[in-house]
Design a protein around this motif. Structure first.
Motif, PDB file in Angstrom:
ATOM      1  N   ASP A 362      51.026  45.621  52.419  1.00 32.46           N
ATOM      2  CA  ASP A 362      52.082  46.458  53.140  1.00 32.46           C
ATOM      3  C   ASP A 362      53.432  45.873  53.750  1.00 32.46           C
ATOM      4  O   ASP A 362      54.322  46.542  53.589  1.00 32.46           O
ATOM      5  N   THR A 363      53.241  44.975  53.643  1.00 31.09           N
ATOM      6  CA  THR A 363      54.805  44.115  53.591  1.00 31.09           C
ATOM      7  C   THR A 363      55.175  44.003  52.319  1.00 31.09           C
ATOM      8  O   THR A 363      56.536  42.948  52.014  1.00 31.09           O
ATOM      9  N   GLY A 364      55.275  44.628  51.333  1.00 30.50           N
ATOM     10  CA  GLY A 364      55.891  43.992  50.033  1.00 30.50           C
ATOM     11  C   GLY A 364      55.900  42.242  48.838  1.00 30.50           C
ATOM     12  O   GLY A 364      55.633  42.272  48.633  1.00 30.50           O
ATOM     13  N   ALA A 365      54.577  41.712  50.156  1.00 34.00           N
ATOM     14  CA  ALA A 365      54.248  40.091  49.702  1.00 34.00           C
ATOM     15  C   ALA A 365      53.495  40.343  48.513  1.00 34.00           C
ATOM     16  O   ALA A 365      53.033  39.543  47.339  1.00 34.00           O
ATOM     17  N   MET A 366      52.948  41.338  48.019  1.00 33.74           N
ATOM     18  CA  MET A 366      52.408  41.203  46.665  1.00 33.74           C
ATOM     19  C   MET A 366      51.935  43.271  45.818  1.00 33.74           C
ATOM     20  O   MET A 366      52.582  43.774  47.218  1.00 33.74           O
ATOM     21  N   ARG A 367      51.650  42.821  45.075  1.00 30.38           N
ATOM     22  CA  ARG A 367      51.629  44.017  44.640  1.00 30.38           C
ATOM     23  C   ARG A 367      50.258  44.924  44.681  1.00 30.38           C
ATOM     24  O   ARG A 367      49.296  43.693  44.877  1.00 30.38           O
ATOM     25  N   ASP A 368      49.712  46.312  45.278  1.00 34.84           N
ATOM     26  CA  ASP A 368      48.286  46.414  44.705  1.00 34.84           C
ATOM     27  C   ASP A 368      48.128  47.667  43.981  1.00 34.84           C
ATOM     28  O   ASP A 368      48.006  48.732  44.284  1.00 34.84           O
ATOM     29  N   GLU A 369      48.421  47.237  42.611  1.00 40.08           N
ATOM     30  CA  GLU A 369      48.308  48.206  42.130  1.00 40.08           C
ATOM     31  C   GLU A 369      46.915  47.816  41.155  1.00 40.08           C
ATOM     32  O   GLU A 369      46.555  48.455  40.214  1.00 40.08           O
ATOM     33  N   GLY A 370      46.336  46.929  40.861  1.00 42.48           N
ATOM     34  CA  GLY A 370      45.061  46.674  40.592  1.00 42.48           C
ATOM     35  C   GLY A 370      45.096  45.936  39.117  1.00 42.48           C
ATOM     36  O   GLY A 370      44.595  46.176  38.368  1.00 42.48           O
ATOM     37  N   GLU A 371      46.640  46.125  38.909  1.00 42.17           N
ATOM     38  CA  GLU A 371      46.906  45.516  37.651  1.00 42.17           C
ATOM     39  C   GLU A 371      47.407  44.253  37.591  1.00 42.17           C
ATOM     40  O   GLU A 371      47.652  44.219  36.112  1.00 42.17           O
ATOM     41  N   GLY A 372      47.669  43.348  37.954  1.00 39.52           N
ATOM     42  CA  GLY A 372      48.275  42.113  38.263  1.00 39.52           C
ATOM     43  C   GLY A 372      48.240  41.295  36.723  1.00 39.52           C
ATOM     44  O   GLY A 372      48.619  40.877  36.801  1.00 39.52           O
ATOM     45  N   ILE A 373      47.071  41.076  37.695  1.00 37.82           N
ATOM     46  CA  ILE A 373      45.893  40.276  35.451  1.00 37.82           C
ATOM     47  C   ILE A 373      46.552  40.803  35.193  1.00 37.82           C
ATOM     48  O   ILE A 373      47.040  39.697  33.027  1.00 37.82           O
ATOM     49  N   ALA A 374      46.537  42.185  34.354  1.00 37.83           N
ATOM     50  CA  ALA A 374      46.998  43.338  33.160  1.00 37.83           C
ATOM     51  C   ALA A 374      48.100  42.253  32.399  1.00 37.83           C
ATOM     52  O   ALA A 374      48.199  42.870  32.188  1.00 37.83           O
ATOM     53  N   ARG A 375      49.282  42.823  33.492  1.00 33.31           N
ATOM     54  CA  ARG A 375      50.132  42.218  33.511  1.00 33.31           C
ATOM     55  C   ARG A 375      51.078  41.243  32.957  1.00 33.31           C
ATOM     56  O   ARG A 375      52.252  40.567  32.336  1.00 33.31           O
ATOM     57  N   ILE A 376      50.189  40.120  33.743  1.00 36.01           N
ATOM     58  CA  ILE A 376      50.677  39.042  33.632  1.00 36.01           C
ATOM     59  C   ILE A 376      50.392  38.624  31.761  1.00 36.01           C
ATOM     60  O   ILE A 376      50.959  37.829  31.051  1.00 36.01           O
ATOM     61  N   PHE A 377      49.316  39.007  31.275  1.00 34.35           N
ATOM     62  CA  PHE A 377      48.889  38.904  29.404  1.00 34.35           C
ATOM     63  C   PHE A 377      49.921  39.573  29.284  1.00 34.35           C
ATOM     64  O   PHE A 377      50.386  39.043  27.717  1.00 34.35           O
ATOM     65  N   ARG A 378      50.250  40.431  29.408  1.00 27.49           N
ATOM     66  CA  ARG A 378      51.765  41.350  28.868  1.00 27.49           C
ATOM     67  C   ARG A 378      52.531  40.814  28.936  1.00 27.49           C
ATOM     68  O   ARG A 378      53.631  40.643  27.442  1.00 27.49           O
TER      69      ARG A 378
END
Length: 409
Positions: A362-378
């Motif tokens: 809610d404070t923008g300190a992290m994403r909450d889209e459930g795809e952070g690890i997937a994007r790391i791979f990309r």
């Protein structure tokens, strides 16, 4: 039970977009010309699905009468139909979910809001199974798996327990106010905001403080509340650790709790160890980091947000080698997240610290889209770097990012 939201708080929530804790549902069929309102039973079923998915995951807020981009467009339903929609969490779900609800006017358009708590047991949509929220998506899962996860959180849920010796004076309220001002409800008094997120709770005439509140905002020195809640960063000269006279390990630094300060301090420490090379891009040289910025920052925030704080004997550790960086935190994976699912690159969500994650999202300190690890791979693949390695061994979750063969400064 009504929701108490001001218009500016509502607008702030809509501006954050959809994610793990927010869902927007349009009440209009944009495929028709001109657009027409969505058939009542269809929107009823969408509400039931979304509320159950939030209740089965970490809770959240559903906005009906809002487009996917956050634009309020209202609805075309009668007052009687709206009242029937507002009781859907009680009439269409088993067990019933007790939501806070509200009707809000934004620019002359009415928006319906459902504030959904996390349910203690799996919630079923009547005749339509058990939905579960992952980022901005809804999946169906077995009732047994959802209940197993909830039971684990009841047993392990360190962040939810009260620190019996703590009181409000043990929190750095100025730090909390600065950090939380970016949240949709950040303009309220700091006590109201902390209570909104469940970090504190009024008991008779006293405030009770949850561990999540102390982890996030305890006054320094905060180690009395958790001796290993911080992050340590190491540099290894070479590709393997050596000991004795050949010892090649240096502790670069450490970031101690509270987490509201650890986040930025650890990011600065880790960033100082990411080397850069010069690459010719057209007529100019471009500074290229050893690891994509998103990749290492997402791995770091995940390590802080999702670690097992029940473990007080180990910190989150970042190890830089000449050819890789390893980020390790105490705790394994929470179902339905698995190593296979992470490696496949699909959306995945499961955390033992939903209260902390909600605040950070809610404070923008992290994403909450459930795809952070997937994007790391990309991101790593886009830089033509080796695929990250993910392991869970000896109670540690570790993600390894491999660097390239360039000469770094």
């Amino acid at each position: 039970m009504p929701i108490s939201l001001e218009e500016k708080e509502l607008r702030s929530a809509l501006s954050q977009g959809e994610g793990q804790f927010r869902e927007f549902k349009s009440a209009w069929d944009r495929g028709a010309d001109p657009p027409k309102k969505v058939e009542w039973r269809r929107i009823r079923d969408k509400i039931a699905d979304a509320v159950a998915a939030f209740a089965n995951a970490d809770g959240g807020m559903l906005f009906v009468g809002v487009e996917d981009d956050g634009e309020p467009t209202g609805h075309g339903y009668s007052d009687r139909s709206v009242e029937e929609l507002l009781v859907v969490p009680g009439s269409r779900l088993r067990p019933a979910v007790r939501c806070r609800t509200g009707r809000f006017d934004i620019d002359g358009r009415e928006v319906l809001v459902f504030e959904v708590p996390q349910s203690p047991k799996a919630v079923m949509v009547v005749a339509n199974g058990f939905p579960y929220r992952v980022g901005a998506q809804i999946h169906r899962e077995p009732q047994e798996l959802i209940n197993q996860r909830k039971q684990a959180l009841r047993v392990v849920g360190y962040e939810r327990r009260f620190a019996m010796e703590a009181d409000l004076a043990d929190l750095d309220l100025e730090l909390a106010e600065r950090f939380l001002q970016r949240a949709p409800v950040g303009s309220r008094t700091i006590e109201d905001v902390l209570q909104h997120y469940g970090l504190i709770e009024r008991h008779l005439r006293e405030w009770r403080i949850r561990h999540a509140g102390l982890l996030l905002f305890a006054r320094r020195p905060a180690l009395r509340w958790h001796p290993r809640a911080g992050v340590r960063v190491f540099r290894v000269r070479g590709r393997e650790r050596l000991h004795g006279r050949q010892r090649n390990v240096e502790q670069v630094g450490r970031a101690d709790p509270p987490l509201a300060m650890v986040l930025q301090e650890a990011k600065s420490l880790v960033g100082s160890q990411v080397r850069h090379s010069e690459t010719l891009n057209g007529l100019y040289f471009e500074s290229v980091p050893e690891y994509p910025e998103f990749a290492w920052q997402e791995a770091l925030i995940n390590a802080i947000a999702h670690r097992d704080y029940e473990v007080t004997s180990r910190e989150t550790e970042i190890w830089f080698y000449d050819d890789r960086v390893e980020m390790s935190n105490p705790g394994g994976l929470i179902a339905p997240v698995s190593l296979d699912r992470l490696r496949e690159g699909g959306p995945a969500h499961g955390t033992r610290n939903p209260m902390i994650v909600r605040v950070l999202a809610d404070t923008g300190a992290m994403r909450d889209e459930g795809e952070g690890i997937a994007r790391i791979f990309r991101e790593m693949a886009n830089r033509q770097l080796r695929e990250p390695r993910i392991t869970v061994e000896n109670g540690l979750f570790t993600i390894t990012l491999h660097g390239g063969e360039r000469t770094f400064a």
